[in-house]
Design a protein around this motif. Structure first.
Motif, short mmCIF file in Angstrom:
data_model
loop_
_atom_site.label_atom_id
_atom_site.label_comp_id
_atom_site.label_asym_id
_atom_site.label_seq_id
_atom_site.Cartn_x
_atom_site.Cartn_y
_atom_site.Cartn_z
N ASP A 195 0.83 -1.04 -0.01
CA ASP A 195 -0.10 -0.07 -0.03
C ASP A 195 0.80 1.26 -0.11
OD1 ASP A 195 -1.67 2.06 0.62
OD2 ASP A 195 -2.87 0.93 2.15
N GLY A 196 1.03 2.06 -1.20
CA GLY A 196 2.00 3.01 -1.31
C GLY A 196 1.73 4.09 -0.37
N GLY A 197 0.36 4.55 -0.10
CA GLY A 197 -0.34 5.66 0.62
C GLY A 197 0.23 5.32 2.09
N GLU A 198 -0.12 4.31 2.35
CA GLU A 198 0.27 3.73 3.88
C GLU A 198 1.88 4.11 4.18
OE1 GLU A 198 -0.24 3.05 7.92
OE2 GLU A 198 -1.79 3.52 6.30
N ALA A 199 2.47 3.49 3.07
CA ALA A 199 4.00 3.48 3.02
C ALA A 199 4.53 4.87 3.30
CB ALA A 199 4.62 2.68 2.05
N MET A 200 3.91 5.84 2.57
CA MET A 200 4.33 7.17 2.48
C MET A 200 4.23 7.79 3.93
SD MET A 200 3.88 8.81 -1.03
CE MET A 200 2.14 8.30 -1.69
N ALA A 247 7.20 -0.99 7.57
CA ALA A 247 7.57 -2.72 7.72
C ALA A 247 6.32 -3.44 7.66
CB ALA A 247 8.31 -3.07 9.13
N PHE A 248 6.26 -4.34 6.73
CA PHE A 248 5.28 -5.07 6.32
C PHE A 248 5.26 -6.41 6.29
CE2 PHE A 248 6.94 -3.47 2.43
CZ PHE A 248 6.64 -4.33 1.51
#
Length: 79
Positions: free
Chosen positions: A52-57, A67-68
């Motif tokens: 999830d790019g948004g959560e990563a940002m 971390a995921f």
């Protein structure tokens, strides 16, 4: 770009950092003996399978890393 690193001890665990981020946490991720570079992903907020790019940002802005975990299981259909 996000840089994605994979845990050497647990193949389901991953860490993402921003390529241009030179703070201490991303530097530690890059230099870790427990992680290995896997791939790069565009740094947009698009959702992808297992990332999830948004959560990563959001997490990288707060913590310097994201971390995921990824778990893949085979699903079979009985006929």
């Amino acid at each position: 770009m996000f840089e994605i690193y994979r845990s050497k001890q647990n193949p389901r665990h991953y860490v993402a950092v921003r390529a241009e981020d030179m703070r201490e946490n991303p530097k530690g991720i890059r230099e870790s003996r427990n992680l290995t570079y896997m791939t790069s992903i565009a740094d947009d907020d698009a959702e992808r399978i297992a990332f999830d790019g948004g959560e990563a940002m959001r997490r990288i802005a707060r913590d310097g890393f994201y971390a995921f975990a990824v778990t893949v299981s085979i699903r079979e259909h009985a006929e």
